[in-house]
Design an enzyme around this catalytic site. Structure first.
Site, mmCIF file in Angstrom:
data_model
loop_
_atom_site.group_PDB
_atom_site.id
_atom_site.type_symbol
_atom_site.label_atom_id
_atom_site.label_comp_id
_atom_site.label_asym_id
_atom_site.label_seq_id
_atom_site.Cartn_x
_atom_site.Cartn_y
_atom_site.Cartn_z
ATOM 1 N N ARG A 71 46.232 32.974 8.750
ATOM 2 C CA ARG A 71 44.113 32.943 9.504
ATOM 3 C C ARG A 71 43.480 34.260 8.800
ATOM 4 O O ARG A 71 42.337 34.372 8.852
ATOM 5 C CB ARG A 71 44.082 32.753 10.991
ATOM 6 C CG ARG A 71 44.932 32.013 11.701
ATOM 7 C CD ARG A 71 44.333 31.175 12.562
ATOM 8 N NE ARG A 71 44.774 30.392 13.040
ATOM 9 C CZ ARG A 71 45.417 30.524 14.408
ATOM 10 N NH1 ARG A 71 44.825 31.034 15.234
ATOM 11 N NH2 ARG A 71 46.023 29.361 14.637
ATOM 12 N N GLU A 108 57.858 35.569 21.275
ATOM 13 C CA GLU A 108 57.640 35.332 22.462
ATOM 14 C C GLU A 108 58.927 34.481 22.073
ATOM 15 O O GLU A 108 59.575 34.000 23.707
ATOM 16 C CB GLU A 108 57.325 34.123 23.552
ATOM 17 C CG GLU A 108 56.727 32.791 22.696
ATOM 18 C CD GLU A 108 55.317 32.583 22.201
ATOM 19 O OE1 GLU A 108 54.771 31.542 21.543
ATOM 20 O OE2 GLU A 108 54.253 33.823 21.457
#
Length: 189
Positions: A71, A108
């Site tokens: 992004r 994560e």
């Protein structure tokens, strides 16, 4: 943050869409892509970053904007063009040709690797790293490591928003600027 930048940020924030429990349970996903559907809002996003950089570094030439996959690629080149800087992408492993610098970061659910073409940023260049959202800070810190490996001057990290409760900016090796205030706590179930 100047009043003009704060007003732009407030207007941009109204365009964000929130999606609870995406991509997984307990996550409140902040979608900033609607900003790009409006040429007016997109111009305001770029203007806000341009104003911030002009005010923060009035006597420093910024040589490169470094955008993070993916992004950061959406608005990083536009900010670079506005301020008269080059744009350099940081990509995930295996996407760039030539001699590369790499940095591993924790996610994560495992690790990932960012890469930068070794010749992309000349030694001593002044660099701003830009991305959409900072969460845990792992990918941004890895990008900072790549800039340092280039022997460039990492001036600042710039983000559209921060998930404040994750305290990702504490991991960064340079100051940071966040345009839109983000979530202060995790989504409650």
């Amino acid at each position: 943050m100047s009043n003009e930048i704060a007003a732009l940020a407030e207007e941009l924030k109204t365009a964000l869409h929130q999606y609870p429990n995406f991509p997984s349970e307990g996550i409140l996903f902040e979608d900033f892509l609607p900003i790009f559907r409006s040429p007016d809002l997109f111009k305001k996003l770029v203007k806000a970053f341009k104003l911030h950089l002009q005010q923060t570094f009035p006597d420093t030439k910024i040589d490169y904007i470094v955008g993070l996959e993916s992004r950061g690629f959406l608005f990083g080149p536009s900010v670079a063009l506005e301020i008269g800087a080059g744009f350099v992408p940081v990509r995930k492993q295996g996407k760039l040709p030539g001699k590369l610098l790499s940095a591993t970061y924790q996610k994560e659910y495992g690790t990932d690797v960012f890469e930068l073409q070794a010749e992309a940023i000349p030694e001593g260049s002044n660099v701003i790293v830009i991305d959409d959202i900072i969460a845990t800070g792992g990918s941004a810190a890895a990008a900072g490591e790549l800039i340092q490996k280039s022997n460039a001057n990492l001036l600042e990290f710039n983000f559209v928003m921060e998930l404040d409760f994750l305290k990702g900016t504490a991991k960064l090796p340079a100051p940071s600027f966040t345009l839109i205030s983000g979530q202060t706590e995790k989504l409650k179930n």
